[in-house]
Design a protein around this motif. Structure first.
Motif, PDB file in Angstrom:
ATOM      1  N   LEU A  26       2.014 -19.690   0.392  1.00 55.36           N
ATOM      2  CA  LEU A  26       2.143 -19.073   1.707  1.00 55.36           C
ATOM      3  C   LEU A  26       1.442 -17.718   1.754  1.00 55.36           C
ATOM      4  N   ILE A  27       1.733 -16.887   0.763  1.00 56.64           N
ATOM      5  CA  ILE A  27       1.115 -15.564   0.779  1.00 56.64           C
ATOM      6  C   ILE A  27      -0.391 -15.669   0.553  1.00 56.64           C
ATOM      7  N   ILE A  60     -12.063  -9.051  -0.636  1.00 56.02           N
ATOM      8  CA  ILE A  60     -11.406  -8.206  -1.633  1.00 56.02           C
ATOM      9  C   ILE A  60     -10.346  -7.330  -0.961  1.00 56.02           C
ATOM     10  N   GLY A  61     -10.729  -6.780   0.188  1.00 52.19           N
ATOM     11  CA  GLY A  61      -9.798  -5.927   0.924  1.00 52.19           C
ATOM     12  C   GLY A  61      -8.516  -6.661   1.265  1.00 52.19           C
ATOM     13  N   ALA A  62      -8.643  -7.919   1.653  1.00 54.60           N
ATOM     14  CA  ALA A  62      -7.456  -8.680   2.039  1.00 54.60           C
ATOM     15  C   ALA A  62      -6.488  -8.818   0.866  1.00 54.60           C
ATOM     16  N   VAL A  63      -7.025  -9.059  -0.316  1.00 53.45           N
ATOM     17  CA  VAL A  63      -6.174  -9.197  -1.497  1.00 53.45           C
ATOM     18  C   VAL A  63      -5.456  -7.880  -1.780  1.00 53.45           C
ATOM     19  N   VAL A  64      -6.237  -6.799  -1.812  1.00 53.02           N
ATOM     20  CA  VAL A  64      -5.649  -5.492  -2.122  1.00 53.02           C
ATOM     21  C   VAL A  64      -4.615  -5.109  -1.068  1.00 53.02           C
ATOM     22  N   PHE A  65      -4.968  -5.352   0.191  1.00 44.54           N
ATOM     23  CA  PHE A  65      -4.072  -4.989   1.289  1.00 44.54           C
ATOM     24  C   PHE A  65      -2.731  -5.707   1.156  1.00 44.54           C
ATOM     25  N   LYS A  66      -2.783  -6.998   0.900  1.00 42.33           N
ATOM     26  CA  LYS A  66      -1.528  -7.748   0.798  1.00 42.33           C
ATOM     27  C   LYS A  66      -0.700  -7.277  -0.394  1.00 42.33           C
ATOM     28  N   MET A  67      -1.391  -6.905  -1.465  1.00 40.63           N
ATOM     29  CA  MET A  67      -0.645  -6.398  -2.620  1.00 40.63           C
ATOM     30  C   MET A  67       0.001  -5.063  -2.287  1.00 40.63           C
ATOM     31  N   LEU A  68      -0.752  -4.214  -1.594  1.00 39.97           N
ATOM     32  CA  LEU A  68      -0.179  -2.939  -1.151  1.00 39.97           C
ATOM     33  C   LEU A  68       1.033  -3.184  -0.266  1.00 39.97           C
ATOM     34  N   PHE A  72       4.675  -1.665  -0.946  1.00 38.49           N
ATOM     35  CA  PHE A  72       5.339  -0.711  -0.079  1.00 38.49           C
ATOM     36  C   PHE A  72       6.576  -1.315   0.562  1.00 38.49           C
ATOM     37  N   GLN A  73       6.534  -2.602   0.816  1.00 37.29           N
ATOM     38  CA  GLN A  73       7.679  -3.192   1.475  1.00 37.29           C
ATOM     39  C   GLN A  73       8.877  -3.312   0.555  1.00 37.29           C
ATOM     40  N   THR A  74       8.614  -3.319  -0.746  1.00 39.66           N
ATOM     41  CA  THR A  74       9.768  -3.294  -1.634  1.00 39.66           C
ATOM     42  C   THR A  74      10.348  -1.885  -1.703  1.00 39.66           C
ATOM     43  N   ILE A  75       9.508  -0.868  -1.476  1.00 43.49           N
ATOM     44  CA  ILE A  75      10.034   0.506  -1.504  1.00 43.49           C
ATOM     45  C   ILE A  75      10.789   0.807  -0.211  1.00 43.49           C
ATOM     46  N   THR A  76      10.065   0.817   0.911  1.00 39.93           N
ATOM     47  CA  THR A  76      10.701   1.115   2.197  1.00 39.93           C
ATOM     48  C   THR A  76      10.208   0.129   3.237  1.00 39.93           C
TER      49      THR A  76
END
Ligand SMILES: Nc1ncnc2c1ncn2[C@@H]1O[C@H](COP(=O)(O)OP(=O)(O)OP(=O)(O)O)[C@@H](O)[C@H]1O
Ligand SMILES: [Mg+2]
Lengths: 289, 343, 250
Positions: free
Chosen positions: B40-41, B274-282, B286-290
């Motif tokens: 899915l991701i 590449i941006g899409a991969v990095v963005f989703k990882m970011l 961040f979503q696990t933090i806040t």
């Protein structure tokens, strides 16, 4: 007939508010060709400052207004000196990215501190309700807005046309390179104008809480309005943005009244027609080189 | 003549497949087998990559800054959703292409507004069009389902053979194939004389017209193509998630898109991927933090990227891959270094 | 003699500033015509008007007898009118190879070709190689234009105009700013332009003008002061006054 006057009145109030909110943007854009999409964040800052002072600290509304101006201007100076000035020579893409970033941060920060719901500023009783003027219902608050914004506009026009700073500013907007050749310290003029523009936005934000609504998404919601004012009005004078603001304000209010279902489309349609007709805006030269 | 062969080999070099590119796609394919629990991701990443590819075509190659690219994504998404919902076109691939074409028509019509005027006007027009569409979708909520979105979309099997499954395996391969095909097309386009003329226009429109390039016509063409790509990305979104709601048009989507592209770098096509991969990882990080304040972090990343300088950031990003390649192959540069943006 | 390029009563003003005044100019087929005048006389403006970068406030422009006044910039190029810029207008991120390649593709009407890859057409490659060779750009053909030395950029500026195969070429101070050591290449390139190309040259260097031109027009304050063959112009008292006056000011 009376509704027409009411619409006109409300539209003018709305338009003047938009002008105070956006005129700083027009000037800074003309001066440095800098695209500042975060302009609305300064307005929001002013609005929230005013709300906190009035609602929580019990300040009178009219005492809080100047502070909204000062705080927004101070934040403006701070950001201009630390961040913005590095970006004047960058591409528009960089400026857009940077200022969108700032906008997002401000939205999230205000959401975190103040909560996400719309806030209201407690108005003095004298400003509430409306009175009857030859059968036309005149909202007191809107009347005050027209008076304040009208005075501000006149003052701005006087500053621009009569003072030494004004003539330097006009020279700098006209042609920054020639101006710096004439010994005008363009960055300084710019920093000052930027701060002043942010202050005006802050004041506008405080005044607009009642009419436009104030919540953390304010800078995003009104970004398009600011852009319209500046592109349609041009940035070579403040007359252009002023007329554009009035047009936008009246158009929006009239649209929402006469064709409520198609409300928001009216201004977009006006905008598109204007752009087809005059791609560089209604008034003056292209907004950006 | 020696010079002629030099010319042709240099001219073709840009379009030649580099080993790193082949490796990139092998890696993308192998992800399907490496992370079978994360379809899915990964599908999400592929869609975003396609959408960003679309932005790269206009921003990275032609220099058009858009604040409202989500307009075309949204039109594609709703078109695909409505076609599936009302059984107008049941076969997903055909529906996908049709949705792309609808977005493309919109792109063509609006391109005339976009190419006029200066950057600022473009910002306003692109943003305005997306907002207008959002308002339209809200106004006609009887058709679009308003804020709730389209309910009860059911997708038929692809080509009548491959049904969408709940783990998203079909969706993943479907998206990967679509992305790859459209990538090949884009690659072809940017390495053609047409693509070259776009880069010329971005660099110096005055000179471009002074050698006979019909600047406006080229910009209209690429804007229209990019709208098609964005429409396909939107349609893929609806088809693989069975969702379409008002937020497909949201400004945040257009802004995120720019972030994705600048993370990956503009003007060499892989930036979006590449941006899409990095963005989703970011995003995951961040979503696990806040979880609620994602917007803050995107903003911060944007600000930092610009302050550090996009060029410099990409030199850092390429430092490690370059080091490795140099050890192995004794030469430099994995992927073409993104072009600087002409101010 | 046929007229390659003609203006009739051309007018241009910026706001209140009149920079082109009732300018009527005829450039003959195959001529080596020079347009001279002091700084700010409006020479570059004339080129901008001729090529369509600026729209005139009045007057007509004719290319080989056809009215092109309202034609878009790129269409004039396809009709055989090309120019160089006083200040380099190049593609910073493109290589000389790509720059010339694009000009050639456009001329052949293949610029909109989105399917064919660059470099796959033998005749195009051949022509690119010739042009690059003629302007001493072969050794730098694969470097980013922004990184080239100024002299090379200047050569590229002329080369890309030539690559459009103009019948009328407008050169706006081709040697401006080029260091003495690299000047020779530029002058040689200008001298070697094919005879059948009509050239209108703007230049401040009088040695170059008088060695190159067979006809000279003198522009002052946007209006034509004198026009004639070089020896006549050199003897003209008005011209002397303008240039002496300038020399005194300088
Ligand atoms: N876009 C413009 N807006 C306003 N004024 C302009 C513009 N372009 C040129 N001018 C003015 O028009 C006049 C003529 O300029 P132009 O560049 O044509 O002169 P020139 O003869 O080419 O000078 P030089 O020898 O220095 O190149 C100058 O006074 C210049 O300042
Ligand atoms: Mg000149």
């Amino acid at each position: 007939m009376t509704t027409l006057f009411t619409i006109l009145f409300d539209g003018v109030a709305y338009g003047m508010l938009l002008f105070v909110l956006a005129c700083g943007l027009a000037v800074t854009l003309g001066l440095m060709n800098f695209v500042n999409l975060a302009h609305g964040a300064f307005a929001m800052a002013g609005g929230y400052i005013c709300a906190v002072l009035v609602n929580n600290s019990g300040w009178p509304f009219f005492a809080a207004l100047p502070l909204a101006f000062v705080t927004a201007a101070a934040i403006g100076v701070l950001l201009e000196r630390t961040l913005y000035r590095h970006l004047y020579t960058r591409s528009h893409l960089d400026q857009v990215l940077f200022t969108i970033g700032l906008t997002f941060m401000s939205v999230a920060a205000v959401d975190y501190i103040m909560g996400s719901s719309r806030i209201f500023i407690k108005l003095p009783a004298a400003l509430e309700g409306q009175f009857d003027f030859f059968g036309v219902g005149i909202g007191r608050y809107r009347l005050m807005i027209i008076v304040i914004c009208g005075l501000l506009t006149v003052a701005l026009q006087l500053i621009l046309s009569k003072t030494r700073f004004g003539s330097r500013l006009r020279a700098a907007v006209d042609d920054p390179r020639v101006a710096s050749g004439l010994g005008i310290n363009v960055p300084q003029v710019f920093a000052f104008t930027f701060a002043f523009g942010c202050g005006l936005a802050g004041l506008g934000g405080a005044l607009s809480a009642e009419i436009l609504g104030l919540d953390p998404y304010f800078p995003l919601k009104f970004m398009i309005y600011f852009l319209i004012v500046v592109t349609v009005g041009g940035s070579s004078s403040i007359t252009g943005p002023f007329l554009a603001s009035l047009l936008l304000g009246i158009g929006d209010v009239a649209g929402k009244y006469y064709v409520p279902k198609m409300g928001p489309f009216v201004i977009y349609t006006i905008m598109i027609v204007i752009l087809i007709w005059r791609p560089n805006g209604l008034f003056g030269r292209a907004a950006a080189r | 003549m020696n010079a002629v062969s030099d010319v042709s080999s240099h001219a073709i070099a840009r379009a030649r497949w580099r080993p790193a590119e082949i490796a990139f796609w092998m890696l993308a394919l192998s992800c399907a087998f490496l992370f079978p629990s994360r379809y899915l991701i990964m599908t999400d990443i592929l869609r975003l990559a396609l959408f960003t590819l679309s932005l790269d075509l206009i921003l990275g190659y032609a220099g058009i800054v858009s604040l409202g690219h989500a307009a075309f994504f949204g039109v594609g998404a709703y078109s695909a959703g409505l076609m599936a919902l009302h059984g107008i076109i049941n076969e997903p691939v055909i529906a996908l292409v049709v949705a792309g074409l609808i977005a493309m028509v919109l792109g063509f019509l609006t391109s005339f507004l976009v190419i006029r005027g200066v950057d600022l006007t473009r910002l306003m027009v692109t943003l305005g069009i997306a907002l207008l569409l959002e308002a339209l979708a809200e106004r006609f909520s009887n058709i679009t389902g308003g804020t709730d979105g389209l309910q009860g979309i059911e997708m038929q099997p692809i080509l009548g053979m491959f049904a969408f499954d709940m783990f998203g395996k079909t969706g993943f391969f479907y998206s990967l194939i679509v992305l790859f095909l459209l990538f090949l097309l884009a690659r072809r386009i940017v390495n053609s004389p047409f693509g070259l003329s776009l880069r010329a226009i971005k660099n110096n429109p005055l000179r471009a017209s002074a050698i006979g390039v019909p600047v406006n016509r080229r910009l209209i063409a690429i804007y229209t193509v990019a709208a098609f790509y964005a429409g396909i990305a939107g349609a893929l979104f609806t088809q693989t998630t069975a969702l379409a709601s008002l937020d497909v048009f949201a400004f945040e989507r257009s802004a995120d898109l720019m972030l994705v592209l600048v993370i990956g770098g503009t003007g060499y096509l892989y930036g979006g991927l590449i941006g899409a991969v990095v963005f989703k990882m970011l995003q995951e990080l961040f979503q696990t933090i806040t979880p609620q304040y994602w917007l803050f972090w995107i903003g911060l990343v944007l600000v930092v990227i610009v302050l550090v300088g996009r060029d410099r950031m990409h030199r850092w990003a390429l430092w490690l891959p370059n080091l490795i390649i140099r050890q192995i192959a004794g030469r430099k540069a994995v992927v073409a270094v993104p072009e600087s943006d002409a101010p | 003699m046929t007229i390659a390029l003609e203006t009739r009563g051309l007018e241009k003003s910026f706001g209140g500033l009149k920079v082109t005044r009732d300018l009527s100019l005829k450039v003959e087929q195959g001529a080596r015509h020079a347009l001279i005048g002091p700084n700010g006389a409006g020479k570059t403006t004339v080129i901008n008007l001729l090529t369509g970068v600026l729209k005139p406030n009045g007057g007509r422009i004719l290319l080989e007898g056809n009215d092109i006044t309202d034609l878009a910039v790129h269409k004039r190029v396809l009709r055989g009118l090309s120019r160089t810029f006083q200040i380099n207008q190049l593609y910073a991120d493109l290589t000389p190879l790509e720059t010339i390649g694009l000009a050639v593709s456009e001329r052949l009407g293949r610029g909109g070709d989105w399917w064919r890859r660059m470099g796959t057409r033998g005749d195009v490659n051949q022509e690119i190689a010739e042009t690059l060779g003629r302007f001493h750009l072969l050794d730098v053909m694969n470097e980013r234009t922004a990184t080239l030395p100024y002299g090379k950029q200047r050569l590229l500026e002329i080369a890309v105009a030539i690559a459009t195969r103009p019948r009328v070429l407008l050169l706006d101070e081709p040697a401006a700013g080029v260091p003495e050591s690299e000047r020779h290449d530029i002058l040689a390139a200008v001298a070697a332009l094919p005879r059948d190309v009509t050239v209108l040259l703007i230049e401040h260097d009088m040695d170059l003008v008088f060695s190159f031109a067979d006809r000279i027009s003198v522009l002052v304050n946007g209006a034509m002061l004198v026009e004639g063959p070089p020896d006549e112009v050199a003897r003209d008292p008005q011209v002397k006054a303008v240039y002496l006056g300038e020399a005194v000011h300088a």
